[in-house]
Design a protein around this motif. Structure first.
Motif, PDB file in Angstrom:
ATOM      1  N   CYS A  78      20.607   4.950  -2.533  1.00  0.00           N
ATOM      2  CA  CYS A  78      20.926   4.325  -1.350  1.00  0.00           C
ATOM      3  C   CYS A  78      20.818   3.296  -1.129  1.00  0.00           C
ATOM      4  O   CYS A  78      19.322   2.934  -1.364  1.00  0.00           O
ATOM      5  N   MET A  79      21.361   2.376  -0.906  1.00  0.00           N
ATOM      6  CA  MET A  79      21.274   0.925  -1.853  1.00  0.00           C
ATOM      7  C   MET A  79      20.325   0.109  -0.183  1.00  0.00           C
ATOM      8  O   MET A  79      19.197  -0.761  -0.622  1.00  0.00           O
ATOM      9  N   ALA A  80      20.093   1.021   0.447  1.00  0.00           N
ATOM     10  CA  ALA A  80      18.987   0.323   1.728  1.00  0.00           C
ATOM     11  C   ALA A  80      18.106   0.963   0.923  1.00  0.00           C
ATOM     12  O   ALA A  80      16.694  -0.072   1.084  1.00  0.00           O
ATOM     13  N   CYS A  81      17.333   2.082   0.417  1.00  0.00           N
ATOM     14  CA  CYS A  81      16.373   2.000  -0.016  1.00  0.00           C
ATOM     15  C   CYS A  81      15.851   1.307  -1.595  1.00  0.00           C
ATOM     16  O   CYS A  81      14.759   0.678  -1.532  1.00  0.00           O
ATOM     17  N   GLU A 113      14.431  20.437   3.125  1.00  0.00           N
ATOM     18  CA  GLU A 113      15.443  19.982   2.144  1.00  0.00           C
ATOM     19  C   GLU A 113      14.001  18.515   0.775  1.00  0.00           C
ATOM     20  O   GLU A 113      15.133  18.563  -0.285  1.00  0.00           O
ATOM     21  N   LEU A 114      13.910  18.258   1.861  1.00  0.00           N
ATOM     22  CA  LEU A 114      12.821  17.014   0.271  1.00  0.00           C
ATOM     23  C   LEU A 114      12.171  17.790  -0.624  1.00  0.00           C
ATOM     24  O   LEU A 114      11.398  17.385  -1.209  1.00  0.00           O
ATOM     25  N   GLN A 115      11.667  19.321  -0.371  1.00  0.00           N
ATOM     26  CA  GLN A 115      10.861  19.563  -1.373  1.00  0.00           C
ATOM     27  C   GLN A 115      11.096  20.690  -2.037  1.00  0.00           C
ATOM     28  O   GLN A 115      10.534  21.664  -3.285  1.00  0.00           O
ATOM     29  N   ARG A 116      12.787  20.432  -1.938  1.00  0.00           N
ATOM     30  CA  ARG A 116      13.670  21.862  -2.981  1.00  0.00           C
ATOM     31  C   ARG A 116      13.863  20.705  -4.066  1.00  0.00           C
ATOM     32  O   ARG A 116      13.873  19.750  -4.151  1.00  0.00           O
ATOM     33  N   ILE A 117      13.454  21.713  -5.646  1.00  0.00           N
ATOM     34  CA  ILE A 117      14.168  21.119  -6.669  1.00  0.00           C
ATOM     35  C   ILE A 117      15.407  20.773  -7.161  1.00  0.00           C
ATOM     36  O   ILE A 117      15.783  21.789  -6.605  1.00  0.00           O
ATOM     37  N   ALA A 118      16.007  19.738  -6.639  1.00  0.00           N
ATOM     38  CA  ALA A 118      17.477  19.117  -6.687  1.00  0.00           C
ATOM     39  C   ALA A 118      18.163  20.148  -7.731  1.00  0.00           C
ATOM     40  O   ALA A 118      17.121  19.980  -8.943  1.00  0.00           O
ATOM     41  N   GLY A 178      22.393  11.403   0.113  1.00  0.00           N
ATOM     42  CA  GLY A 178      22.399  10.831  -0.328  1.00  0.00           C
ATOM     43  C   GLY A 178      21.103  10.900  -1.581  1.00  0.00           C
ATOM     44  O   GLY A 178      20.286  11.707  -0.828  1.00  0.00           O
ATOM     45  N   ARG A 179      20.940   9.890  -2.333  1.00  0.00           N
ATOM     46  CA  ARG A 179      19.778   9.938  -2.922  1.00  0.00           C
ATOM     47  C   ARG A 179      18.432   8.799  -2.865  1.00  0.00           C
ATOM     48  O   ARG A 179      19.226   7.928  -2.989  1.00  0.00           O
ATOM     49  N   HIS A 180      17.601   8.823  -2.170  1.00  0.00           N
ATOM     50  CA  HIS A 180      17.080   8.710  -1.288  1.00  0.00           C
ATOM     51  C   HIS A 180      14.964   8.549  -1.734  1.00  0.00           C
ATOM     52  O   HIS A 180      15.017   8.726  -2.352  1.00  0.00           O
ATOM     53  N   ALA A 181      14.905   7.347  -1.579  1.00  0.00           N
ATOM     54  CA  ALA A 181      13.437   7.279  -2.192  1.00  0.00           C
ATOM     55  C   ALA A 181      11.991   7.493  -0.633  1.00  0.00           C
ATOM     56  O   ALA A 181      12.767   6.829   0.549  1.00  0.00           O
ATOM     57  N   PHE A 182      11.743   8.425  -1.359  1.00  0.00           N
ATOM     58  CA  PHE A 182      10.112   9.064  -0.097  1.00  0.00           C
ATOM     59  C   PHE A 182       8.784   8.248  -0.944  1.00  0.00           C
ATOM     60  O   PHE A 182       8.438   8.189  -1.537  1.00  0.00           O
ATOM     61  N   GLY A 229       0.764  -1.229  -0.155  1.00  0.00           N
ATOM     62  CA  GLY A 229      -0.277  -0.065   0.228  1.00  0.00           C
ATOM     63  C   GLY A 229       1.018   1.522  -0.313  1.00  0.00           C
ATOM     64  O   GLY A 229       0.080   1.834  -0.258  1.00  0.00           O
ATOM     65  N   THR A 230       2.445   1.097  -0.058  1.00  0.00           N
ATOM     66  CA  THR A 230       3.143   2.524   0.190  1.00  0.00           C
ATOM     67  C   THR A 230       2.685   2.900  -1.428  1.00  0.00           C
ATOM     68  O   THR A 230       3.277   2.054  -2.159  1.00  0.00           O
ATOM     69  N   LYS A 231       2.991   4.221  -1.320  1.00  0.00           N
ATOM     70  CA  LYS A 231       2.291   4.766  -2.575  1.00  0.00           C
ATOM     71  C   LYS A 231       4.168   5.524  -2.764  1.00  0.00           C
ATOM     72  O   LYS A 231       4.575   6.691  -1.456  1.00  0.00           O
ATOM     73  N   ILE A 232       4.246   5.159  -3.889  1.00  0.00           N
ATOM     74  CA  ILE A 232       5.982   5.668  -3.987  1.00  0.00           C
ATOM     75  C   ILE A 232       6.267   7.180  -4.297  1.00  0.00           C
ATOM     76  O   ILE A 232       5.272   7.116  -5.029  1.00  0.00           O
ATOM     77  N   GLY A 233       6.795   8.090  -4.118  1.00  0.00           N
ATOM     78  CA  GLY A 233       6.304   9.716  -4.591  1.00  0.00           C
ATOM     79  C   GLY A 233       7.794   9.347  -5.448  1.00  0.00           C
ATOM     80  O   GLY A 233       7.388   9.962  -6.481  1.00  0.00           O
ATOM     81  N   ARG A 234       8.736   9.543  -4.991  1.00  0.00           N
ATOM     82  CA  ARG A 234       9.934   9.742  -6.354  1.00  0.00           C
ATOM     83  C   ARG A 234      11.407  10.011  -5.374  1.00  0.00           C
ATOM     84  O   ARG A 234      11.815   9.516  -3.927  1.00  0.00           O
ATOM     85  N   TRP A 235      12.270   9.498  -6.267  1.00  0.00           N
ATOM     86  CA  TRP A 235      13.814   9.746  -5.529  1.00  0.00           C
ATOM     87  C   TRP A 235      13.827  11.083  -5.024  1.00  0.00           C
ATOM     88  O   TRP A 235      13.428  11.772  -6.630  1.00  0.00           O
ATOM     89  N   GLN A 236      15.404  11.249  -4.943  1.00  0.00           N
ATOM     90  CA  GLN A 236      15.423  12.435  -4.671  1.00  0.00           C
ATOM     91  C   GLN A 236      16.225  12.514  -4.061  1.00  0.00           C
ATOM     92  O   GLN A 236      16.976  12.106  -2.981  1.00  0.00           O
ATOM     93  N   PRO A 237      16.921  13.106  -4.203  1.00  0.00           N
ATOM     94  CA  PRO A 237      19.158  13.669  -3.582  1.00  0.00           C
ATOM     95  C   PRO A 237      18.995  14.491  -2.295  1.00  0.00           C
ATOM     96  O   PRO A 237      18.253  15.399  -2.715  1.00  0.00           O
ATOM     97  N   VAL A 238      18.865  14.216  -1.807  1.00  0.00           N
ATOM     98  CA  VAL A 238      19.366  15.658  -0.564  1.00  0.00           C
ATOM     99  C   VAL A 238      20.678  15.194   0.036  1.00  0.00           C
ATOM    100  O   VAL A 238      21.608  14.484  -0.148  1.00  0.00           O
ATOM    101  N   SER A 239      20.975  15.939   0.770  1.00  0.00           N
ATOM    102  CA  SER A 239      22.054  16.093   1.380  1.00  0.00           C
ATOM    103  C   SER A 239      23.102  14.589   1.780  1.00  0.00           C
ATOM    104  O   SER A 239      23.804  14.862   1.769  1.00  0.00           O
TER     105      SER A 239
END
Length: 73
Positions: A62-65, A46-51, A17-21, A5-15
């Protein structure tokens, strides 16, 4: 949407690494803390800014994501 049921929003580069949210994290109010799928805390500001484009190249995925998403497929 993933089977759980998780809705993936997107991958995002942040300070850190690049993570999935998930979508809820992407739409959270500014000034809060959101969790990446791997559990890393990131400011919603940080998450909502345009990278910048260079961040997509510079930040490591992020290999864990990645493993979390791969295991849910």
């Amino acid at each position: 949407m993933l089977p759980d049921g998780t809705k993936i929003g997107r991958w995002q580069p942040v300070s850190c690494g690049r993570h999935a949210f998930d979508r809820a994290a992407r739409n959270a109010e500014p000034g809060l803390v959101a969790k990446a799928l791997c559990g890393v805390d990131v400011s919603t500001d940080e998450l909502q800014r345009i990278a910048p484009e260079i961040a997509w190249v510079r930040e490591d995925t992020c290999m864990a994501c990645w493993r979390i998403l791969a295991s849910r497929q």
